[in-house]
Design a protein around this motif. Sequence first.
Motif, PDB file in Angstrom:
ATOM      1  N   VAL A  83      37.000 -17.206  46.353  1.00  0.00           N
ATOM      2  CA  VAL A  83      36.878 -16.544  45.074  1.00  0.00           C
ATOM      3  C   VAL A  83      36.976 -14.963  45.054  1.00  0.00           C
ATOM      4  N   LEU A  84      37.524 -14.658  44.044  1.00  0.00           N
ATOM      5  CA  LEU A  84      37.770 -13.122  44.181  1.00  0.00           C
ATOM      6  C   LEU A  84      36.621 -12.499  43.106  1.00  0.00           C
ATOM      7  N   ASP A  85      36.008 -11.476  43.709  1.00  0.00           N
ATOM      8  CA  ASP A  85      35.131 -10.597  42.652  1.00  0.00           C
ATOM      9  C   ASP A  85      35.659  -9.503  42.085  1.00  0.00           C
ATOM     10  N   GLU A  86      36.078  -9.456  40.685  1.00  0.00           N
ATOM     11  CA  GLU A  86      36.755  -8.723  39.808  1.00  0.00           C
ATOM     12  C   GLU A  86      36.040  -7.534  39.661  1.00  0.00           C
ATOM     13  N   SER A  87      34.524  -7.312  39.982  1.00  0.00           N
ATOM     14  CA  SER A  87      33.936  -6.230  39.694  1.00  0.00           C
ATOM     15  C   SER A  87      34.126  -5.284  40.791  1.00  0.00           C
TER      16      SER A  87
END
Length: 164
Positions: A83-87
């Motif tokens: 899962v990628l962290d958009e922040s």
Amino acid sequence: MADGGASTFILLVTALLVSGSVSAILINQWGDMSSALEENRKGKEADAQTSVSFAGDAMEVEYDDSVSPNVMTFYLQNTGQYVLDESTLVVIVDGTSVTSSITATIVPTGTVWNDVKLLKVEVFSNSWTYQNNDGVSLSVVVSSEVTSGYRGTDTMNIEVRLDV
């Protein structure tokens, strides 16, 4: 003769004690090196499981110069397994970082940027003078969420054409 045997025995015992101590030190150092290699492997695995790609037509990236600041809109897809962290998103347009001037929204609405969600990225700038069909170099750096104590990263570079 008796004295020669005793001194030889003392030297033998001393040599065995020294070699035992050295062996213990070497085994301990090998364990530390093995742990460091395992940590490195887990970090590389996190990087290998983290991937991002441009979503959509790179030859028609939406650019609105009728508003101030100007807005460039494009979509990214998580193509990795983590899962990628958009922040943590970093965006570079034509070599200039614009990370402080972006809005990133997971679509369709969601809280987790996984492989079935897109990230809508809107980049804002007052200094752009782009026109229709201008080519722009985009670079994006993403990081995964921390998984098992590790955060993977990936970089995407693409040349896009703006559609005003």
